[in-house]
Write a protein that holds these residues in place. Structure first.
Motif, PDB file in Angstrom:
ATOM      1  N   VAL A   1      16.847 -21.439 -51.663  1.00  0.00           N
ATOM      2  CA  VAL A   1      16.001 -21.008 -52.776  1.00  0.00           C
ATOM      3  C   VAL A   1      14.562 -21.450 -52.540  1.00  0.00           C
ATOM      4  O   VAL A   1      13.613 -20.695 -52.797  1.00  0.00           O
ATOM      5  N   LYS A   2      14.387 -22.638 -52.012  1.00  0.00           N
ATOM      6  CA  LYS A   2      13.036 -23.127 -51.726  1.00  0.00           C
ATOM      7  C   LYS A   2      12.310 -22.201 -50.755  1.00  0.00           C
ATOM      8  O   LYS A   2      11.122 -21.887 -50.931  1.00  0.00           O
ATOM      9  N   GLU A   3      13.023 -21.750 -49.731  1.00  0.00           N
ATOM     10  CA  GLU A   3      12.418 -20.828 -48.760  1.00  0.00           C
ATOM     11  C   GLU A   3      12.133 -19.466 -49.385  1.00  0.00           C
ATOM     12  O   GLU A   3      11.112 -18.826 -49.075  1.00  0.00           O
ATOM     13  N   MET A   4      12.996 -19.017 -50.283  1.00  0.00           N
ATOM     14  CA  MET A   4      12.747 -17.756 -50.971  1.00  0.00           C
ATOM     15  C   MET A   4      11.476 -17.840 -51.813  1.00  0.00           C
ATOM     16  O   MET A   4      10.644 -16.926 -51.810  1.00  0.00           O
ATOM     17  N   LEU A   5      11.340 -18.936 -52.537  1.00  0.00           N
ATOM     18  CA  LEU A   5      10.157 -19.103 -53.382  1.00  0.00           C
ATOM     19  C   LEU A   5       8.891 -19.266 -52.542  1.00  0.00           C
ATOM     20  O   LEU A   5       7.808 -18.805 -52.937  1.00  0.00           O
ATOM     21  N   GLN A   6       9.008 -19.890 -51.378  1.00  0.00           N
ATOM     22  CA  GLN A   6       7.855 -20.026 -50.497  1.00  0.00           C
ATOM     23  C   GLN A   6       7.434 -18.658 -49.968  1.00  0.00           C
ATOM     24  O   GLN A   6       6.231 -18.356 -49.863  1.00  0.00           O
ATOM     25  N   ALA A   7       8.408 -17.810 -49.660  1.00  0.00           N
ATOM     26  CA  ALA A   7       8.087 -16.450 -49.223  1.00  0.00           C
ATOM     27  C   ALA A   7       7.379 -15.692 -50.342  1.00  0.00           C
ATOM     28  O   ALA A   7       6.408 -14.958 -50.097  1.00  0.00           O
ATOM     29  N   LEU A   8       7.855 -15.863 -51.583  1.00  0.00           N
ATOM     30  CA  LEU A   8       7.201 -15.243 -52.725  1.00  0.00           C
ATOM     31  C   LEU A   8       5.769 -15.755 -52.864  1.00  0.00           C
ATOM     32  O   LEU A   8       4.842 -14.972 -53.113  1.00  0.00           O
ATOM     33  N   ARG A   9       5.581 -17.047 -52.679  1.00  0.00           N
ATOM     34  CA  ARG A   9       4.253 -17.655 -52.783  1.00  0.00           C
ATOM     35  C   ARG A   9       3.300 -17.083 -51.734  1.00  0.00           C
ATOM     36  O   ARG A   9       2.149 -16.752 -52.024  1.00  0.00           O
ATOM     37  N   GLU A  10       3.797 -16.941 -50.504  1.00  0.00           N
ATOM     38  CA  GLU A  10       2.945 -16.461 -49.419  1.00  0.00           C
ATOM     39  C   GLU A  10       2.586 -14.985 -49.577  1.00  0.00           C
ATOM     40  O   GLU A  10       1.513 -14.552 -49.159  1.00  0.00           O
TER      41      GLU A  10
END
Length: 314
Positions: A247-256
């Protein structure tokens, strides 16, 4: 080729139909409602759209000259769990009736069945493969694995030319949320990139096995070229390629891709115990050597799927 897609009004059916029509195939789209012809498709004159209840009349969507059937219709995981009777009617019994109708009308047709990694449940090895025994922990996975065995038997007896694909969760899906326990994996990207709030029911360290729509369609088209003898006649299952993201990586992708403002639209919420147990039972990594050896393509990163979705909004 003349190709039938059941569940043709859904996201996967519509996306696949667009590509098939663009390649000048003849496509029949069937669903419980009359599905539309994909808006971006070329050769729209090659499409036929049928409203049909496969449980009541599977024969109505078939013809003797069919070359391929993509079997996509179904009630997703959370929907199957909440409505026992409907899940079995749609996911299991309507598909068994379709199999029998095929035996009578167009035996030998290429049958491409969308199964799911939900056929697995705990305990599991670190890298489940096709030889790992299915132990589903939900009605959806149970219905899928029951059909896998039936499809293998029809294939073994020469009644169909079957391929069973266990797909990862497909993300990022456009459109409205689906009745799936995994629906939030698309929702936490899809809604925030359109300025809307979305619910996240899992912690940052939760991991999920996913593939992008782009890779899904590539592999579904590759399935048209597989030889009948590429697998044993009684073992037609393939675990399809995907990637594992937290989930952390998913949210980081959303952030980027969408910025901090998009991330702020993701709201945390605890899931029901029923949904939590289902999500926790699903495996998060797979041995996909069989799929790669057959020529299927590996998935892109989750960020790539987010970029693809953002581009589609334009």
């Amino acid at each position: 080729m003349k190709i039938l897609i059941t569940g043709g009004g859904g996201f996967v059916g519509q996306l696949l139909a667009e590509h098939l029509l663009n390649d000048n195939h003849t496509v029949i789209l069937a669903d419980i409602f009359e599905p539309p012809v994909p808006a971006q498709a070329k050769n729209k004159q090659n499409a036929t759209c049928l409203k049909a209840d496969l449980y009541e009349d599977a024969q109505s969507v078939l013809s003797k000259d069919l070359d391929v059937i993509y079997v996509f219709h179904g009630i997703m995981s959370a929907g199957s769990e909440s409505d026992f009777d409907l899940g079995y009617r749609v996911n299991l019994h309507s598909t068994l009736r379709l199999l029998e109708a095929v035996r009578q009308t167009c035996p030998g047709v290429r049958w491409i069945y969308a199964s799911s990694t939900a056929i697995y449940g705990q305990p599991l090895p670190d890298m489940p493969s096709e030889s790992t025994m299915p132990t589903p922990q939900g009605s959806y996975g149970t219905q899928k694995v029951m059909l896998e065995y039936a499809i293998n038997d029809y294939n073994r007896r020469g009644l169909i030319n079957a391929f069973i694909f266990r797909f990862p969760t497909v993300s990022v899906r456009p459109g409205k949320p689906a009745q799936a326990a995994s629906s939030w994996m698309s929702g936490i990207i899809r809604e925030p990139l359109q300025g809307q709030e979305s619910i996240l029911p899992c912690d940052d360290d939760f991991e999920a096995w996913q593939c992008s729509p782009k890779t899904l369609i590539k592999n579904l088209l590759i399935a048209l070229t597989l030889k009948a003898d590429c697998m044993p006649p009684h073992i037609r299952q393939v675990n399809m390629p995907g990637n594992t993201s937290t989930v952390k990586e998913m949210l980081q992708a959303l952030r980027e891709v969408g910025g901090e403002e998009a991330v702020k639209l993701v709201k945390r919420e605890k899931p029901s115990q029923e949904i939590k147990d289902m999500l926790d039972s699903w495996p998060i990594r797979f041995d996909v050597k069989k799929a790669l050896d057959l020529g299927f393509v590996a998935d892109q990163s989750f960020k790539g799927a987010v970029e693809d979705f953002k581009a589609s909004l334009a």
